[in-house]
Design a protein around this motif. Structure first.
Motif, short mmCIF file in Angstrom:
data_model
loop_
_atom_site.label_atom_id
_atom_site.label_comp_id
_atom_site.label_asym_id
_atom_site.label_seq_id
_atom_site.Cartn_x
_atom_site.Cartn_y
_atom_site.Cartn_z
N ILE A 1 0.89 -1.29 -0.07
CA ILE A 1 0.02 -0.10 -0.03
C ILE A 1 0.83 1.14 0.17
O ILE A 1 1.88 1.41 0.95
CB ILE A 1 -0.78 0.25 1.16
N PHE A 2 0.52 2.10 -0.87
CA PHE A 2 1.24 3.48 -0.95
C PHE A 2 0.33 4.52 -0.45
O PHE A 2 -1.09 4.44 -0.98
CB PHE A 2 1.76 3.77 -2.31
N VAL A 3 0.70 5.50 0.53
CA VAL A 3 0.01 6.44 0.91
C VAL A 3 0.59 8.00 0.67
O VAL A 3 1.91 8.00 1.06
CB VAL A 3 -0.45 6.20 2.32
N ALA A 4 -0.10 8.82 0.22
CA ALA A 4 0.37 10.32 0.10
C ALA A 4 -1.01 11.06 0.48
O ALA A 4 -2.23 10.94 0.34
CB ALA A 4 0.94 10.40 -1.17
N ALA A 5 -0.47 12.03 1.16
CA ALA A 5 -1.50 13.06 1.43
C ALA A 5 -1.30 14.75 0.95
O ALA A 5 0.10 14.85 1.03
CB ALA A 5 -1.59 13.32 3.32
N GLY A 6 -2.14 15.19 0.57
CA GLY A 6 -2.12 16.72 0.11
C GLY A 6 -1.64 17.59 1.32
O GLY A 6 -1.88 17.20 2.54
N PRO A 7 -1.57 18.87 1.01
CA PRO A 7 -1.26 19.33 -0.50
C PRO A 7 -0.16 18.61 -1.26
O PRO A 7 0.73 18.18 -0.62
CB PRO A 7 -1.00 20.66 -0.18
N PHE A 8 -0.43 18.66 -2.65
CA PHE A 8 0.42 17.74 -3.34
C PHE A 8 1.39 18.73 -4.06
O PHE A 8 2.14 18.32 -4.92
CB PHE A 8 -0.37 16.92 -4.30
N THR A 9 1.34 20.03 -4.09
CA THR A 9 2.35 21.05 -4.59
C THR A 9 2.44 22.20 -3.65
O THR A 9 1.50 22.49 -2.92
CB THR A 9 1.49 21.60 -5.98
N PRO A 10 3.65 22.66 -3.73
CA PRO A 10 3.99 23.85 -2.58
C PRO A 10 3.11 25.08 -3.09
O PRO A 10 2.68 25.02 -4.11
CB PRO A 10 5.30 24.04 -2.78
N SER A 11 3.02 26.09 -2.30
CA SER A 11 2.25 27.30 -2.53
C SER A 11 3.15 28.21 -3.48
O SER A 11 2.60 29.04 -4.01
CB SER A 11 2.04 28.14 -1.26
N ILE B 1 -0.30 3.24 13.45
CA ILE B 1 -0.64 4.41 13.20
C ILE B 1 0.45 5.19 12.38
O ILE B 1 1.48 5.25 12.57
CB ILE B 1 -1.10 5.45 14.56
N VAL B 2 -0.18 5.66 11.16
CA VAL B 2 0.95 6.50 10.24
C VAL B 2 0.60 7.86 10.19
O VAL B 2 -0.42 8.25 9.74
CB VAL B 2 0.92 5.53 8.91
N ASN B 3 1.44 8.61 9.99
CA ASN B 3 1.51 9.86 9.62
C ASN B 3 2.68 10.18 8.35
O ASN B 3 3.78 10.32 8.64
CB ASN B 3 1.86 11.22 10.49
N PRO B 4 2.11 10.24 7.00
CA PRO B 4 2.94 10.10 6.05
C PRO B 4 3.61 11.51 5.69
O PRO B 4 4.48 11.78 4.68
CB PRO B 4 2.15 9.61 4.61
N GLU B 5 3.13 12.53 6.50
CA GLU B 5 3.61 13.97 6.20
C GLU B 5 2.70 14.31 4.88
O GLU B 5 1.86 13.87 4.61
CB GLU B 5 4.91 14.35 6.09
#
Length: 572
Positions: free
Chosen positions: A324-334, A536-540
């Motif tokens: 399982i791959f997990v990614a959290a937004g935002p997906f682009t910098p400001s 428990i996971v925080n992927p940043e």
């Protein structure tokens, strides 16, 4: 000294442990010189790190860079004395009269703003052209190449290769627990109804805390009372909701779980923790306490009980290893809207072919400067679907792509709990059966493996409200609060930027069974740990080029353990 300690706690909320007082001295100096408060300074620091791909752990060098790039640019340096060059009229709150002077002052800013807007519009046009998003070379140059594929955190058995090794096919569905529907109505509640819901939730969890505590203590001598203001010179037990007010003198009150007739709210009483060696409480937390109330205005706490976990979910029935791959937004910098980090991740997904890819919103963060400046020609929904189309085109048919909605998406409902995303593009809905859209929060079911997910930064929100007198792993403690409250968002009142509908919250924000895996994305540093047999996971955040990958071993002889999950948090 108090200011430095307050600043230390604010950085701790971001996951930064400040051991060098010189860093705090420099921050206090900035606050004094530029007339910004400590909350604002830590927000500016987080913004600086996001825009410049800097390590969130502050250093003197990076703080000086932030001063040059942000403070000197946007904030005026305080002046201790009058200079001959100062504008005398402005000192007395007066400005020059006449339109000519205003035009002379504003015209350079207007020209610069127009040029900037044109550049942004040009960048937005090329962001989703048929070619890859490499038109702006500065996007890739900002990234530290040495961090590529760097492992930030690893837990569990070492995984030698993340590439697909079998044709094991899985389906991602919602668990049996209730989830907010796409046509849910929200913000129709009235204040009295909201109060009754909060009381009902408090009573349910409080009664469960009583029962769990009774089993753990093996005593029936103490009285259990529902009135938190009961006057007694002997110890008794009661329960209620915490209201923590942080300040120079931290104040904690307990709101009872019952309402008397003719009274608009429940009774409250101040808590005194002087006799408790260790405690950790936050606003909204439901707790059971033991203590005495000799006078009637203060409950002197002897012991506090908070741990009443939900029953563990049933054993999963996996037949083969699951990646399982997990990614959290935002997906682009400001600083841009090119989504380069997301496309780099999709290259990795195409190469490794995990069975499941979980992408947690927001995709179009409503606070993004280019969203707010409205320089994008597409509608917000069209841009979202262009991003989604490219994701699906980059993904193999055997990878189940699961999108978790976010209330921070500009094109979506600004409410929590949040219904699943709306996909209007028929090509997406008809051609990609491996695309799943899920609400927030949700619990996924993958062959009996329960995965709980929310897009809200509940760890950070609890951290801001927490008042504690305990040492140790703070991130674990904050994550444990989510499990013990059996709620994806137990904070009340909620954060100012989160619109919580209380009726939807009562129905859909709680879990009756504890998931095997809980994903809690946060701005705080990456995290992965087993608590009460739950990983428990925080992927940043993906804009930092950071994501999580998990490998779950198949069940053997009907036995399951959280040690069967391996987790790596890495740079893509």
């Amino acid at each position: 000294m108090e200011g430095k300690e307050s600043l230390r706690k604010l950085f701790l909320d971001l996951g930064c442990e400040i051991e060098n007082d010189a860093i705090l001295d420099k921050c206090v100096e900035f606050c004094d010189n530029y007339d910004v408060d400590m909350d604002k300074l830590t927000e500016l620091w987080l913004t600086f790190c996001v825009n410049n791909d800097a390590d969130i752990q502050p250093t003197i060098t990076n703080l000086k860079k932030m001063e040059c790039m942000m403070l000197k640019k946007d904030y005026k340096l305080r002046k201790s004395h009058y200079s001959e060059n100062d504008d005398v009229l402005s000192m007395y709150g007066c400005t020059e009269s006449g339109p000519s002077s205003k035009r002379a002052r504003r015209s350079p800013e207007v020209e610069i703003d127009a040029d900037t807007r044109a550049d942004k519009a040009k960048a937005a046009e090329c962001s989703f052209s048929p070619a890859t998003c490499t038109e702006n070379s500065s996007v890739s140059s900002q990234r530290n190449i040495t961090d590529k594929e760097k492992i930030l955190l690893s837990v569990g058995e070492v995984v030698l290769s993340w590439k697909k090794t079998s044709d094991y096919d899985v389906q991602v569905t919602k668990s049996d627990e209730p989830h907010v529907s796409s046509d849910a109505k929200y913000m129709y509640e009235i204040l009295s109804r909201q109060g009754h819901i909060l009381t009902h939730v408090c009573q349910n969890l409080g009664n469960r805390l009583f029962k769990t505590w009774l089993k753990a203590s093996d005593t029936t001598e103490l009285r259990y009372v529902k009135n938190v203001r009961s006057v007694s010179q002997t110890n008794f037990r009661t329960f209620g909701r915490i209201n923590a007010k942080k300040g120079t003198t931290n104040t904690v009150t307990l709101e009872g779980g019952t309402r008397r007739k003719g009274i608009s709210g429940a009774d409250t009483i101040e808590l005194d923790f002087r006799n408790v060696k260790q405690y950790s409480v936050f606003s909204g937390q439901i707790v059971a306490v033991e203590g005495i109330n000799p006078v009637g205005d203060t409950l002197y706490v002897k012991e506090i009980f908070t741990r009443s976990y939900a029953p563990l979910a049933l054993t999963p029935m996996l037949e083969s290893r699951l990646n399982i791959f997990v990614a959290a937004g935002p997906f682009t910098p400001s600083s841009n809207i090119h989504y380069q980090a997301l496309w780099d991740l999709m290259e990795r997904v195409a190469s490794d072919e995990p069975q499941i890819l979980i992408l947690i919103g927001p995709f179009l963060e409503y606070t993004h400067p280019e969203i707010q400046d409205n320089v994008i020609k597409d509608t917000h929904q069209e841009l979202f679907e262009k991003i989604l189309m490219r994701i699906m085109e980059s993904t193999g048919r055997n990878t189940q792509v699961t999108l978790i909605a976010s209330n921070r998406d500009i094109q979506h409902e600004p409410i929590f709990p949040t219904p699943c995303y709306t996909v209007l593009n028929r090509k997406l809905s008809q051609n990609y059966s491996n695309l799943k859209v899920m609400p927030d929060p949700c619990i996924l079911d993958v062959a009996g493996l329960k995965i709980g997910i929310t897009s809200v930064d509940v760890i950070k929100h609890i951290g801001k409200e927490e008042i504690s007198n305990v040492s140790g792993d703070r991130l674990s403690r904050l994550a444990d609060h989510v499990l013990t409250q059996t709620c994806f968002y137990p904070v009340y009142p909620p954060a100012e930027d989160l619109n919580v509908d209380t009726e939807l919250w009562e129905k859909y924000a709680f879990f009756e069974q504890q998931p095997h895996l809980l994903i809690l994305p946060s701005d705080m540093r990456c995290y992965c740990k087993v608590i009460n047999d739950c990983m428990i996971v925080n992927p940043e955040r993906m804009y930092k080029h950071t994501y999580a990958r998990l490998s779950v071993k198949p069940t053997v002889d009907g036995k399951w353990s959280s040690n069967d999950i391996s987790c790596e948090i890495a740079k893509v």
